[in-house]
Design an enzyme around this catalytic site. Sequence first.
Site, PDB file in Angstrom:
ATOM      1  N   HIS A 183      -0.230  -0.287   5.223  1.00 12.06           N
ATOM      2  CA  HIS A 183       0.296  -0.207   3.612  1.00 12.06           C
ATOM      3  C   HIS A 183       0.091  -1.690   3.074  1.00 12.06           C
ATOM      4  O   HIS A 183       0.031  -2.636   3.922  1.00 12.06           O
ATOM      5  CB  HIS A 183       1.603   0.428   3.834  1.00 12.06           C
ATOM      6  N   SER A 224       4.338   5.984  -1.308  1.00 12.06           N
ATOM      7  CA  SER A 224       4.519   4.696  -0.597  1.00 12.06           C
ATOM      8  C   SER A 224       3.455   3.336  -0.872  1.00 12.06           C
ATOM      9  O   SER A 224       3.931   2.270  -0.617  1.00 12.06           O
ATOM     10  CB  SER A 224       4.356   4.579   0.976  1.00 12.06           C
TER      11      SER A 224
END
Length: 289
Positions: A264, A38
Amino acid sequence: MTRRVTVVSLLTALFAALLVPHASAAPTYRNYVSLGDSFVSGPFIPLQRLDPLSCFKSTQNYPSVLAKRLGIANFTDISCGGAQTEDMAGVQSGIPGQSVTQFSALKPDTDLVTVSIGGNDIGFSDIILTCAGKSISDPNGAPCKANFGDSLGQRVDATASKVAAVLQGIKQRSPKAKIVVVGYLRILPSSGGCWPIVPIAKGDVPFLDNVQQQLNGMLGAQAKAAGATFVNPYDISSGRDTCAAPWDKWVEGIIPTSLAFPVHPNAKGMAAVGKQVAAALAGTELSGV
């Protein structure tokens, strides 16, 4: 006399140009494949791609940025959120997931491969959730360090051979490819932190930052052993971590301040990594973005 000197000067310059080796032009690539998890795919960063939607890939992730900067038309991004090293040669089922292996994108004529992998092998999500939960009762201590001890470093060490196998698998399938292993952007500052905005206890911030440095260090060592190039975004992301101001951060916190998945990279972080990889491929250093 002047004309004769001019002719001699021109001849001298010509011979000098022939004798001095020309600087080689930056290599060009035709067939680029992006592999990874990711931190590659870019979950929730717009626009999300549909191939498949369950992998949460963004059109602004670093491979897309890199492909655009290098002008590569034949570009395959098969990265997928949640991927581990085992998902390179095996099917990653469920959500996140996809019905084909990531290695299936590699071809004999693939000439550029980037890969970021290993974070999920050491239990990235479990670490964040555990440490965030334990910080509530001891925000100034180091409850996460007390819980995990040396086990996280051991997880990093145990992942090394798996990363080595991934790199060997890439070389077997695409023997002519330039392989670039890309590390992970800095998640936390080196000390202090910003509890409760990012709920990691003060004493656990340097502990977890050190674990991330171990992870990136391991990836760099495996890249070197395999003859691959290593690019470490940690080196350019000081002051860009989850505790930075919304306009400065490249990695979002528990509660994102821009469109990206919690903890993220956001679009700015992806752009910085893409630029750093492009600079590495061109043989230039990039100290900041």
